[in-house]
Write an enzyme that holds these catalytic residues in place. Structure first.
Site, short mmCIF file in Angstrom:
data_model
loop_
_atom_site.label_atom_id
_atom_site.label_comp_id
_atom_site.label_asym_id
_atom_site.label_seq_id
_atom_site.Cartn_x
_atom_site.Cartn_y
_atom_site.Cartn_z
N HIS A 63 24.98 24.90 30.02
CA HIS A 63 25.73 24.57 31.25
C HIS A 63 26.57 26.06 31.79
O HIS A 63 27.86 25.79 32.11
CB HIS A 63 26.55 23.46 31.15
CG HIS A 63 25.70 22.10 31.25
ND1 HIS A 63 24.97 22.07 32.71
CD2 HIS A 63 25.53 21.06 30.77
CE1 HIS A 63 24.29 20.86 32.50
NE2 HIS A 63 24.62 20.27 31.47
N ASP A 89 19.13 22.86 30.30
CA ASP A 89 20.50 22.50 30.87
C ASP A 89 21.20 23.89 30.58
O ASP A 89 22.41 24.21 30.14
CB ASP A 89 21.42 21.57 30.32
CG ASP A 89 20.88 20.37 31.32
OD1 ASP A 89 19.93 20.28 31.77
OD2 ASP A 89 21.66 19.11 31.12
N ASN A 121 17.11 18.72 32.69
CA ASN A 121 17.25 18.03 33.82
C ASN A 121 18.16 18.83 34.87
O ASN A 121 17.78 18.57 36.17
CB ASN A 121 17.91 16.36 33.82
CG ASN A 121 19.20 16.40 33.40
OD1 ASN A 121 19.63 17.23 32.07
ND2 ASN A 121 20.23 15.88 34.02
N HIS A 122 18.71 19.82 34.49
CA HIS A 122 19.52 20.48 35.30
C HIS A 122 18.44 21.82 35.90
O HIS A 122 18.84 22.47 36.97
CB HIS A 122 20.75 21.16 35.21
CG HIS A 122 21.64 20.06 35.47
ND1 HIS A 122 22.53 20.00 36.05
CD2 HIS A 122 21.88 18.91 34.39
CE1 HIS A 122 23.66 19.11 35.87
NE2 HIS A 122 23.28 18.23 34.90
N HIS A 170 14.62 17.81 26.13
CA HIS A 170 16.01 17.67 26.54
C HIS A 170 16.56 16.21 26.46
O HIS A 170 17.79 16.15 25.99
CB HIS A 170 15.94 18.26 27.95
CG HIS A 170 17.42 18.25 28.46
ND1 HIS A 170 18.45 19.01 28.05
CD2 HIS A 170 18.10 17.45 29.28
CE1 HIS A 170 19.38 18.61 28.50
NE2 HIS A 170 19.33 17.79 29.32
N HIS A 245 21.44 16.86 26.04
CA HIS A 245 21.65 15.98 27.38
C HIS A 245 23.01 14.98 27.30
O HIS A 245 23.30 14.51 28.21
CB HIS A 245 20.31 14.92 27.44
CG HIS A 245 20.04 14.51 28.71
ND1 HIS A 245 20.54 14.96 29.83
CD2 HIS A 245 19.83 13.02 29.25
CE1 HIS A 245 20.00 14.11 31.08
NE2 HIS A 245 19.87 12.85 30.52
#
Length: 319
Positions: A63, A89, A121-122, A170, A245
């Site tokens: 992130h 991510d 998912n990002h 993920h 996640h």
């Protein structure tokens, strides 16, 4: 993208190692475009379900916490010293999504058979449009570059299997997942749909209080219980599910009697959590151990050497 260009990009991205945390590396737009296009070709040539061999080091969410990514490599060894698998991510929420994804793509290009990155998912336009990556691209470059990243993300593989025993993704399992061949057959490039197998692989979560499948508080996908994990592993002759996640306090957390592990590699996530980050080392006997990035002390206190390395967690035999 020729080798000297990749080497130069990697060198500039790593130069900030000894600078104050947060120092930006402003690559040229054409360099970033080349990173996206070249890595996209490599990703598309490799399968959607990667078949990898131990020894390997596995990392969870990053992130945009670029300083922590560099710290992970300092502990695990910079490529090609170790083989790596990242579980997605890379962007959003943190301040340096661009440096983070650019370094990972550069390593993918430089070491295509030793360095692997899955989709989180990002890595999806509808999500990173909202949670920071779009704004960072727009502020530092332009919207066109964000769209180039989207095209690259749409080609990322979604799962990996280590020595036919450790399945990595993920998010988690899916009620639609009956054979691993289904993962291989997911077409690319593709956006992430709102429901179905691909969505679940990137969005699902384990829940100890659920039997079978349950509703997910995220409003997307499902939760799954320990019984689901046990049954899945038995059916596919697997030992472990490894996923990311979710923020977990120690950087890693077991579920379902050590049949599933959650990895999270962004310590002090968003500056709001007091969590550690972890990377999981899988040795050639499939023993799993953990290297921990401790959360830094509360702001205002100087901590020697930043996030220090705690001892590796207890080894978990897998065969």
């Amino acid at each position: 993208m020729d080798e000297s260009t990749v080497d130069d990009v990697i060198e500039r991205l790593l130069e900030v190692r000894n600078n104050r945390p947060g120092k930006q590396v402003q690559l040229t737009e054409s360099e970033i475009r080349l990173l996206c296009l070249t890595s996209k070709e490599i990703l598309s040539e490799q399968p959607n379900l990667l078949e990898l061999e131990a020894p390997i080091k596995i990392c969870g969410d990053i992130h945009g916490q670029y300083t922590d990514l560099l710290r992970l490599f300092e502990y695990g060894g910079f490529p090609p010293e170790a083989n790596y698998l990242f579980l997605g991510d890379y962007v959003d929420r943190g301040k340096q999504s661009l440096e983070t994804i650019c370094l990972l793509l550069a390593f993918k290009i430089k070491y295509p058979e030793n360095f692997f990155i899955l989709r989180g998912n990002h890595e999806c336009a509808s999500i990173n449009r909202i949670y920071g990556f779009y704004d960072e691209c727009k502020r530092r470059y332009n919207i066109r570059l964000w769209k180039t990243f989207t095209d690259c993300f749409n080609c990322l593989p979604v799962a990996a299997i280590v020595d036919e025993k450790i399945l990595c993704m993920h998010g988690g399992l899916s009620p639609e997942l009956k054979t691993l061949e289904q993962i291989r057959r997911i077409p690319r490039p593709t956006d992430v749909p709102d429901t179905g197998l691909l969505c679940d692989l990137l969005w699902a979560d384990p829940d100890k209080d659920v039997q079978g499948w349950g509703e997910n508080d995220r409003g997307v996908s499902y939760t799954f219980g320990p019984d689901t994990v046990t049954e899945f592993l038995q059916r596919h002759d697997l030992d472990l599910v490894c996923r990311a996640h979710q923020v977990v306090e120690d950087g890693y957390e077991f579920f379902a009697k050590r049949q599933l592990v959650t990895l999270f590699s962004a310590p002090n996530y968003c500056g709001e959590f007091d969590n550690a980050g972890a990377l999981m080392s899988v040795d050639d006997t499939l023993m799993c151990s953990f290297q921990i990035l401790k959360p830094s002390e509360k702001k205002g206190k100087f901590m020697q050497g930043g996030n220090s390395l705690a001892g590796a967690g207890r080894g978990t035999p897998r065969r």
